[in-house]
Design a protein around this motif. Structure first.
Motif: not given
Length: 220
Positions: A68-80, A105-110, A125-129
Motif C-alpha cells: 500500500s505504501g509503495i503503491a501510494t508513493a508510486s502514484l504520487l511519483g508519476i509526475r516526475n 528531476t523533481i517539481d522544483e528543478s523542473t 540547464r543551469q537552473g535545473f542542475w
C-alpha cells in the motif's frame, strides 16, 4: 559550462534552501511514525521525492502494508516521469549523467529550469542542475537534523509531531489548487478518504482518492 547567470543562481538558491528546510518536517515525522534514523535518511537519499516519502511513512505508520505504501508513493511519483519527458530534450544528457538527472528531476528543478526559458537553454540547464543538487543536499541535511531532533525529544506523539504527515500533504497540495474545481475535488477526496478510513485497510483510501482525481482529470 558557461558563466552562471546571477538571476538563475538566485532563483535556484532561494528554492533549494526553502524546500530543503522542509526536510526537517519529514525527518521528524518519519521518526514519529516508527522509522529509524537510518531508514529515514535512506528514504530521503534514495527516494528523494517529498510527497512520496510522506506517503510511505504515513501509510506504514498508520499500520498499512508495504504494498500500500509503495503503491501510494508510486502514484504520487508519476509526475516526475512527465517532468523527465519535458526536460530530456532540453538537458540532452546521456549515460551516467542521465541517471543523475533522473534522480534530481523533481517539481522544483523542473520549475526553475522552465522559468529560465526567456534567458535561453543554457540558463535552463543551469537552473535545473543548480536547483536539483541544491534541494538534494539541503533536503538530506535537514532530514538528518529533523530525525535527530525528534529522537532527542523522546515520545514524539506526545508533542503532536505525528500530525506532521497530513499537515505536510496539505502544505504541498493546497498552493497547487488554482481553481474552484480543483478545491472542490480536493475537499471531496478528503471527505471520501475520511469516510473510508474505518472500512478499508490503511493506505487504500488514499490510493482510491488518487484514482478519483485521475478519473476527473481525464473527463476534463
Amino acid at each position: 559550462m558557461s558563466r552562471i547567470e546571477s538571476t538563475t543562481l538566485r532563483d535556484s538558491l532561494s528554492v533549494s534552501i526553502t524546500v530543503g528546510a522542509y526536510g526537517t518536517a519529514f525527518g521528524a515525522a518519519a521518526v514519529a511514525n516508527g522509522f529509524s534514523l537510518l531508514q529515514t535518511c535512506l528514504l530521503s537519499l534514495l527516494t528523494f521525492s517529498g510527497a512520496s516519502q510522506f506517503a510511505v511513512i504515513g501509510v506504514l505508520g498508520a499500520g498499512g502494508g508495504a504494498l500500500s505504501g509503495i503503491a501510494t508513493a508510486s502514484l504520487l511519483g508519476i509526475r516526475n516521469g512527465v517532468y523527465g519527458v519535458i526536460m530530456a530534450p532540453r538537458l540532452k544528457v546521456k549515460g551516467f549523467k542521465r541517471i543523475v538527472a533522473a534522480q534530481i528531476t523533481i517539481d522544483e528543478s523542473t520549475a526553475v529550469a522552465l522559468g529560465q526559458e526567456v534567458r535561453g537553454e543554457s540558463a535552463m540547464r543551469q537552473g535545473f542542475w543548480l536547483t536539483g543538487f541544491g534541494v538534494f543536499i539541503f533536503w538530506n541535511l535537514f532530514t538528518v537534523a529533523g530525525a535527530l531532533g525528534a529522537q532527542a525529544m523522546g515520545d514524539i506523539r506526545a508533542w503532536g509531531l505525528d500530525s506532521a504527515v497530513p499537515a505536510a500533504f496539505l502544505g504541498l497540495v493546497w498552493p497547487r489548487l488554482k481553481t474552484k474545481r480543483d478545491r472542490i475535488l480536493a475537499v471531496g477526496c478528503v471527505v471520501f478518504a475520511l469516510a473510508m478510513t474505518p472500512i478499508l485497510p490503511a493506505g487504500l483510501p488514499i490510493i482510491a482518492t488518487a484514482f478519483i482525481a485521475v478519473a476527473v482529470g481525464l473527463r476534463k
